[in-house]
Design a protein around this motif. Structure first.
Motif, PDB file in Angstrom:
ATOM      1  N   ASP A  38      -6.646   5.913   1.460  1.00 40.81           N
ATOM      2  CA  ASP A  38      -5.407   6.358   2.104  1.00 40.81           C
ATOM      3  C   ASP A  38      -4.522   5.146   2.392  1.00 40.81           C
ATOM      4  O   ASP A  38      -4.603   4.539   3.456  1.00 40.81           O
ATOM      5  N   MET A  39      -3.676   4.808   1.446  1.00 43.31           N
ATOM      6  CA  MET A  39      -2.856   3.610   1.594  1.00 43.31           C
ATOM      7  C   MET A  39      -1.853   3.754   2.725  1.00 43.31           C
ATOM      8  O   MET A  39      -1.625   2.817   3.492  1.00 43.31           O
ATOM      9  N   ALA A  40      -1.246   4.932   2.849  1.00 44.52           N
ATOM     10  CA  ALA A  40      -0.249   5.126   3.905  1.00 44.52           C
ATOM     11  C   ALA A  40      -0.889   4.968   5.277  1.00 44.52           C
ATOM     12  O   ALA A  40      -0.372   4.263   6.149  1.00 44.52           O
ATOM     13  N   GLY A  41      -2.037   5.626   5.482  1.00 44.85           N
ATOM     14  CA  GLY A  41      -2.714   5.538   6.767  1.00 44.85           C
ATOM     15  C   GLY A  41      -3.240   4.144   7.052  1.00 44.85           C
ATOM     16  O   GLY A  41      -3.144   3.641   8.177  1.00 44.85           O
ATOM     17  N   GLY A  42      -3.790   3.498   6.032  1.00 49.05           N
ATOM     18  CA  GLY A  42      -4.330   2.164   6.222  1.00 49.05           C
ATOM     19  C   GLY A  42      -3.254   1.133   6.508  1.00 49.05           C
ATOM     20  O   GLY A  42      -3.417   0.276   7.393  1.00 49.05           O
ATOM     21  N   GLU A  43      -2.161   1.213   5.783  1.00 49.54           N
ATOM     22  CA  GLU A  43      -1.078   0.252   5.993  1.00 49.54           C
ATOM     23  C   GLU A  43      -0.395   0.480   7.336  1.00 49.54           C
ATOM     24  O   GLU A  43       0.012  -0.481   8.002  1.00 49.54           O
ATOM     25  N   GLU A  44      -0.283   1.739   7.749  1.00 50.41           N
ATOM     26  CA  GLU A  44       0.308   2.036   9.062  1.00 50.41           C
ATOM     27  C   GLU A  44      -0.565   1.463  10.169  1.00 50.41           C
ATOM     28  O   GLU A  44      -0.067   0.858  11.134  1.00 50.41           O
ATOM     29  N   LEU A  45      -1.877   1.639  10.042  1.00 48.87           N
ATOM     30  CA  LEU A  45      -2.802   1.109  11.043  1.00 48.87           C
ATOM     31  C   LEU A  45      -2.704  -0.410  11.115  1.00 48.87           C
ATOM     32  O   LEU A  45      -2.595  -0.988  12.201  1.00 48.87           O
TER      33      LEU A  45
END
Length: 278
Positions: A38-45
């Motif tokens: 999950d790139m979006a979730g990982g980068e947001e975190l």
């Protein structure tokens, strides 16, 4: 700040239990590498962590990706901690309906990935003089009825692998333990049956409601409940603990409902009601 100066790796860290654990370890001083698809979730975190959390796109069914994630940790001086957590519901078919490809995909995701994570983290930890590995198993590893067959078998494998790895790696001062979540309110249930959008929100609301009644502690489990157990097992507070597991299940595994719910009579109570009164 139990993990000040430590480097931790968390797979499946972009959401749910993994995210809560990454945040907990970072709050206690660790530099955390989160591996997830999950790139979006990982980068947001990572973007909201003031540099304490870094994201590496990782498919844990790929040995090359696991190696890349752990090598990234090594470049930072780690890994000191590995949380093998990535997973999903997997094949939902019963044993008389399974297909080989679906079975293999489930085992690759839930069991093989854990074995390879341990295998490739261990030499790096040994060079540092030791480390701590925590694996996500499940109450489904202990008995039928908590999850689909393939998932349950894989998690039982994780539980036994934890013991074997603890024995193999004790010589290198690497501790290996597992955490067994019970009914934890995350998106894994909705995702496992392909729900999205409004349907996912309704499913999550249902999970919250059922979780309040499913076990002696009458609330759904939270990802933070698991994160707290993982942080303990990864810390020096657990320095004399290896090859075992912690159940974090609200008591759901203590016994049948009548053992803890006075409104649900068991067989003994039902028989006693038939006894003649004086």
């Amino acid at each position: 700040m139990r993990f000040s100066g430590k480097v931790a790796v968390v797979t499946g860290g972009a959401s749910g239990i993994g995210r809560a654990t990454a945040l907990r370890l970072a709050e206690e001083g660790a530099t955390v590498l989160v591996g997830d698809l999950d790139m979006a979730g990982g980068e947001e975190l990572a973007g909201t962590s003031n540099g304490r959390i870094r994201f590496v796109r990782t498919d844990v069914t790929s040995e090359a990706d696991i190696l890349a994630l752990l090598n990234a940790a090594a470049e930072l001086g780690g890994p000191d901690i590995l949380f093998n957590n990535a997973g999903a519901g997997g094949l939902r078919a019963k044993i008389d309906e399974i297909d080989a490809a679906g079975w293999d995909r489930t085992m690759d995701l839930l069991l093989r990935s854990v074995a390879l994570g341990i295998r490739h983290a261990a030499p790096l930890m040994a060079k540092k003089g030791g480390g701590a590995i925590v694996n996500t198993a499940s109450v489904a590893a202990l008995a039928a009825g908590a999850a689909p067959t393939a998932y349950s078998v894989a998690k039982a494998g994780v539980l036994h692998l934890t013991k074997l790895a603890a024995a193999d790696l004790a010589k290198d001062k690497i501790r290996v333990n597992a955490v067994l979540p019970g009914f934890i309110a995350t998106n894994i249930f909705a995702s496992s049956i392909g729900l999205e959008g409004e349907a996912r929100e309704r499913a999550n609301a249902l999970i919250q409601g059922v979780g309040q009644q499913a076990q002696p502690i009458q609330r759904p489990g939270r990802p933070e409940d698991i994160a707290a157990a993982v942080a303990f097992l990864a810390s020096e507070d657990a320095s004399f603990i290896t090859g075992t597991h912690i159940l974090v299940d609200g008591g759901i595994s203590v016994g049948p409902r009548h053992s803890w719910d006075p409104s649900t009579p068991g067989l003994f109570e039902a028989l006693a009601a038939l006894a003649p009164t004086e």
